[in-house]
Design an enzyme around this catalytic site. Structure first.
Site, PDB file in Angstrom:
ATOM      1  N   HIS A  82      -6.101  -5.907  -2.407  1.00 10.15           N
ATOM      2  CA  HIS A  82      -4.995  -5.088  -1.905  1.00 10.15           C
ATOM      3  C   HIS A  82      -3.927  -5.932  -1.207  1.00 10.15           C
ATOM      4  O   HIS A  82      -4.228  -6.647  -0.252  1.00 10.15           O
ATOM      5  CB  HIS A  82      -5.590  -4.086  -0.918  1.00 10.15           C
ATOM      6  CG  HIS A  82      -4.788  -2.845  -0.718  1.00 10.15           C
ATOM      7  ND1 HIS A  82      -4.319  -2.060  -1.744  1.00 10.15           N
ATOM      8  CD2 HIS A  82      -4.390  -2.221   0.421  1.00 10.15           C
ATOM      9  CE1 HIS A  82      -3.671  -1.019  -1.259  1.00 10.15           C
ATOM     10  NE2 HIS A  82      -3.689  -1.088   0.055  1.00 10.15           N
ATOM     11  N   SER A 116       0.845  -1.188   0.000  1.00 10.97           N
ATOM     12  CA  SER A 116       0.000   0.000   0.000  1.00 10.97           C
ATOM     13  C   SER A 116       0.890   1.251   0.000  1.00 10.97           C
ATOM     14  O   SER A 116       1.867   1.287  -0.748  1.00 10.97           O
ATOM     15  CB  SER A 116      -0.957  -0.054   1.189  1.00 10.97           C
ATOM     16  OG  SER A 116      -1.993   0.870   0.999  1.00 10.97           O
ATOM     17  N   ASP A 153      -8.459  -4.593  -6.746  1.00 10.43           N
ATOM     18  CA  ASP A 153      -8.138  -3.613  -5.696  1.00 10.43           C
ATOM     19  C   ASP A 153      -8.312  -2.198  -6.242  1.00 10.43           C
ATOM     20  O   ASP A 153      -7.668  -1.828  -7.219  1.00 10.43           O
ATOM     21  CB  ASP A 153      -6.680  -3.829  -5.267  1.00 10.43           C
ATOM     22  CG  ASP A 153      -6.171  -2.739  -4.335  1.00 10.43           C
ATOM     23  OD1 ASP A 153      -7.011  -2.001  -3.762  1.00 10.43           O
ATOM     24  OD2 ASP A 153      -4.937  -2.636  -4.185  1.00 10.43           O
TER      25      ASP A 153
END
Ligand code: NAG
Ligand code: NAG
Ligand code: NAG
Length: 511
Positions: A479, A189, A454
């Site tokens: 994700h 991320s 995602d």
């Protein structure tokens, strides 16, 4: 005698339990995602208590490092203690060092120690020593006395990258066997982007990077986010998607009448009546969207409840495809199930001013991670998940429901007048110029995995003409999915992607 006493006692306890709540308020839950960040942070980790029996704690070390507060002003001599973890259980002479970069939440020993993860599997394969540093201003890494705006000026990705560089330099001295090791940065991320950027800014220290689901392109109005949410639900089931959009549009029409708002208050188990001022309505929409956003973002990840419970099909479509329920009942069920599985107990708090006041708390208190992450969006990244898309906006009940400007106004409300529309745009432009954005990453030997359901992949790098910048787009995963260990639920696409990551990295390390 004895059993009679027990009955009497039990009756007293019962009577108390029934008597008390009348005067007690139901707990209020603020469970919305904050700029794409769910509670707990963007890389999901299961509670340590559920995995700790699998960890060899004899080789895991938790420590702190004396870090420089301002890497860009040598006249500022201040330092702080940065938390880090490391584990040499897989290290063999001549092996590399892997550095997991913390992101927008607290770190734990999980990523350096749990044997079932991508990084630890790769460490075992490559004989690597594994490190993890906590990002400044998150978790226990508190560089200043508080989080006032004048102190938050030390919170930026650029400072965090220099933290990583200083850390590597120091570890090479502390552990001489690592002086000539190849260092590889990892992250997921936000910290996936950081991993790539750290390689780009410090090629002399970082040999390669694996940046999972990293939004390497900053953007003020991140309208593609909800487009992907729409597409990912539609990909799973068009009938489900039809019901979801019907639901959001029903909410929009119910908002228009007092009776409709009463129904919504009950369906979404709201603590307060729905207020009609602009900010309150938008905050309400955030509350309605959040479970759908979060489930799609992590659907199917081998990370706790997201593996099988909070998936698109189980947590959303299972209810939306139930022909026995009305549309509003379906939405209620999605909401209730999401709260249940996450252990959010209480009513959903939709008090906008309460949220702003919560975010204005400058202590390292309950709002710490939210205040820090929102600061980074206001001063570096934007990433504002808006309904401005011409396709997704109407699908989510209206293009005006949640504009980027609403999030920018929160920057101003929380941090002050200097954090306004122009400044947020300037900051985002600067970030893309400083790191090169998606198209001008000036580096190589970086792997960039992204899952194509995602929503964040829309800001990731998915194509490359440079053979040493390797995007790995994973069909049907969410994700950071590659970061977890293999699971029997993995698709062939995920399995192949992990294999490709392992092979490319091995090729670089053994070159
Ligand atoms: C929808 O998701 C479920 C569970 O993740 C999966 O079994 C099913 O194959 C998916 N359907 C489609 C069409 O992708
Ligand atoms: C790759 O090169 C082609 C041809 O020059 C160009 O059109 C394309 O935009 C490039 N792609 C990336 C991701 O740089
Ligand atoms: C992605 O996965 C789906 C479901 O397994 C499959 O139908 C589709 O062909 C795959 N797409 C690619 C590009 O492999």
């Amino acid at each position: 005698m004895r059993s009679l006493l027990a009955v009497v006692l039990a009756a007293c306890v019962l009577a108390q339990a029934f008597a008390a709540p009348a005067t007690q308020e139901e707990p209020r839950v603020r469970r919305n995602m904050i700029r794409g960040r769910p509670r707990g942070g963007m890389k999901k980790t299961p509670p340590m208590s559920t995995v700790s029996h699998l960890i060899n704690f004899d080789s895991v070390v938790s420590s702190t490092f004396t870090q420089t507060l301002d890497h860009f002003d040598s006249s500022n001599g201040k330092t702080f203690q940065q938390r880090y973890y490391h584990n040499n259980q897989w290290y063999k002479d001549g092996g590399p060092a892997f550095l997991m970069l913390g992101g927008e939440g607290p770190e734990s020993s999980y990523w350096v120690s749990y044997p079932g993860l991508e990084i630890t599997n790769l460490a075992a394969k490559q004989n690597a020593w594994v490190f993890d540093i906590e990002h400044r201003f998150y978790g226990e890494t508190k560089p200043t006395s508080d989080m006032s705006v004048s102190n938050l000026k030390y919170l930026s990705s650029a400072q965090a990258i220099e933290d990583a560089a200083a850390f590597i330099t120091a570890m090479k001295i502390k552990y001489p066997m690592l002086a000539n090791a190849k260092w590889v940065t990892f992250g997921g991320s936000y910290s996936g982007a950081l991993a790539a950027w750290t390689r780009a800014k410090h090629p002399e220290l970082v040999y390669a990077a694996v940046g999972s689901s990293g939004p390497v392109q900053a953007e003020v109005d991140f309208k593609e986010y909800l487009e992907v949410v729409q597409n990912s639900i539609t990909r799973n089931s068009t009938a489900c998607a039809d019901s979801v959009t019907q639901g959001f549009n029903l909410v929009a029409s119910l908002l228009k009448t007092a009776d409709g708002r009463k129904q919504l208050k009950s369906a979404f188990h709201l603590c307060q009546d729905i207020k009609l001022d602009d900010k309150s309505l938008k905050y309400f929409w955030e509350t309605v969207y959040s479970p759908y956003m979060e489930v799609v973002q992590y659907s199917g990840d081998a990370a706790g409840a997201f593996a099988t419970q909070l998936t698109i099909s189980h947590a959303i479509c299972r209810y939306h495809l139930n022909s026995g329920s009305t549309t509003i009942q379906k939405m209620k069920q999605v909401n209730d199930y999401f709260n249940l599985v996450n252990d959010y107990f209480g009513c959903n708090d939709i008090d906008y001013n309460g949220f702003i006041n919560f975010m204005k708390d400058t202590s390292f208190g309950e709002a710490q991670s939210d205040r820090a992450w929102v600061w980074q969006t206001c001063t570096e990244f934007g990433y504002y998940q808006s309904t401005a898309s011409a396709t997704a906006g109407p699908w989510f009940g209206g293009v005006a429901n949640l504009p980027a400007q609403y999030y920018i106004d929160e920057c101003t409300a929380i941090y002050g007048a200097a954090y306004n529309t122009q400044e947020v745009q300037n900051a985002v432009d600067y970030t893309n110029q400083y790191y090169g954005g998606r198209d001008n990453l000036n580096t190589d030997r970086i792997l960039l995995p992204n899952g194509d359901i995602d929503p964040w992949h829309a800001l990731g790098k998915l194509n490359s003409n440079n053979t040493n910048i390797v995007p790995v787009v994973i069909n049907g995963t969410a994700h950071c999915a590659d970061m977890y260990g293999a699971s029997s639920l993995d698709s062939i696409y995920l399995t192949n992607a992990r294999q490709k990551i392992a092979n490319v990295l091995a090729g670089w390390l053994n070159a």
